[in-house]
Write an enzyme that holds these catalytic residues in place. Structure first.
Site, PDB file in Angstrom:
ATOM      1  N   PRO A   1       0.835  -1.216   0.000  1.00 17.48           N
ATOM      2  CA  PRO A   1       0.000   0.000   0.000  1.00 17.48           C
ATOM      3  C   PRO A   1       0.867   1.263   0.000  1.00 17.48           C
ATOM      4  O   PRO A   1       1.710   1.440   0.865  1.00 17.48           O
ATOM      5  CB  PRO A   1      -0.787  -0.104   1.310  1.00 17.48           C
ATOM      6  CG  PRO A   1      -0.525  -1.458   1.864  1.00 17.48           C
ATOM      7  CD  PRO A   1       0.692  -2.008   1.202  1.00 17.48           C
ATOM      8  N   GLU A   2       0.661   2.098  -1.004  1.00 17.74           N
ATOM      9  CA  GLU A   2       1.367   3.381  -1.087  1.00 17.74           C
ATOM     10  C   GLU A   2       0.413   4.477  -0.614  1.00 17.74           C
ATOM     11  O   GLU A   2      -0.740   4.204  -0.283  1.00 17.74           O
ATOM     12  CB  GLU A   2       1.804   3.629  -2.538  1.00 17.74           C
ATOM     13  CG  GLU A   2       2.803   2.613  -3.067  1.00 17.74           C
ATOM     14  CD  GLU A   2       4.224   2.874  -2.577  1.00 17.74           C
ATOM     15  OE1 GLU A   2       4.448   3.900  -1.900  1.00 17.74           O
ATOM     16  OE2 GLU A   2       5.094   2.052  -2.877  1.00 17.74           O
TER      17      GLU A   2
END
Ligand SMILES: [Zn+2]
Length: 275
Positions: free
Chosen positions: A2-3
């Site tokens: 997850p960015e």
């Protein structure tokens, strides 16, 4: 992994379901994440109301403060974490390590197969928390501008791409977004950050904001997945120009894209378009 856009999408996805909801109970099934989940979390959290959920970098801050006494749950999704709203009677999945029971038969579940994330508890201003205090500016704010980047670059001797990926400079510019933004700005990722001009930083700042906003917009289409019974919420595949496309033709000039390693991360770029 997850960015920043996925974390922001997570925040937007769960916020309407948790805001102003009272926490009834906290169940910790596996406390051993990147850092141990503090025992006080399940003791102190029940009875509190979630005022709102904020984001700082890739941290989600659940604000349960009462009458000016700060209280926050800090959640980082690590490499493989996700949050989902479920009904209490829905079976808990493998790797659902933490459950925060809410009113209306709802439960917020923290899922993390690789357990590199964290769930922490803070009774101080979270911005002063050791994990957050040294973070650089938020990329989607006005503080993140060409002048700021140019000034930061004066003190550093490193290449442009690792420079913009330093969280002490700006948060949330991960490998994908750094590569894509440098392509859009037409800048060679190998150049010394120090030698990039103010005008070039202007282009780069605009490109970074553009790729992050596009990803968040795209994530908007997945918001309902945060309460759906099936599947993983909200990690989306973007239309990418360079990331993951080494040796393939540049979409602009058809030159084969090059790949180099910078700060242990692979960088793909067009030797023609990125001068
Ligand atoms: Zn090209």
């Amino acid at each position: 992994m997850p960015e920043l856009p996925e974390v922001e999408t997570t925040r937007l996805g769960i916020l309407p379901h948790v805001k102003q909801q009272k926490i009834l109970q906290v169940k910790v099934h596996q406390p051993q994440l990147r850092w141990s989940i503090p025992q006080t979390l399940s003791e102190d959290l029940p009875g509190k109301v979630i005022n709102t959920v904020q984001r700082r970098g890739k941290y989600l801050l659940f604000d349960v403060s009462e009458s000016k006494q700060p209280a926050y749950v800090l959640i980082h999704l690590g490499m493989s974490g996700s949050l989902r709203i479920a009904q209490v009677d829905e079976a808990r999945r493998k790797h659902d390590h933490v459950e925060i029971m809410l009113s209306q038969q709802r439960v917020l579940r923290y899922h993390d197969p690789r357990r590199f994330g964290c769930v922490l508890w803070s009774t101080q201003d979270p911005q002063q928390h050791p994990l957050l205090a040294k973070l650089g500016v938020e990329p989607l704010t006005r503080e993140f501008n060409a002048k700021y980047l140019y000034q930061c670059a004066r003190r550093r001797s490193m290449a442009l791409k690792p420079f913009i990926m330093q969280s002490s400079v700006v948060v949330g510019v991960g490998n994908i977004y750094a590569a894509e933004a440098l392509f859009l700005a037409g800048l060679d990722p190998r150049r010394a950050a120090k030698q990039v001009t103010l005008e070039e930083y202007q282009r780069l700042v605009q490109a970074i904001k553009k790729v992050l906003r596009a990803a968040i917009r795209q994530g908007g289409t997945t918001l309902r997945d945060f309460i759906s019974a099936k599947g993983e919420p909200g990690y989306f595949q973007q239309r990418l120009n360079v990331y993951g496309r080494a040796q393939q033709a540049c979409k602009v000039c058809a030159t084969p894209l090059c790949s180099v390693t910078q700060a242990q991360r692979s960088t793909v770029f067009c030797p023609q378009c990125q001068g």
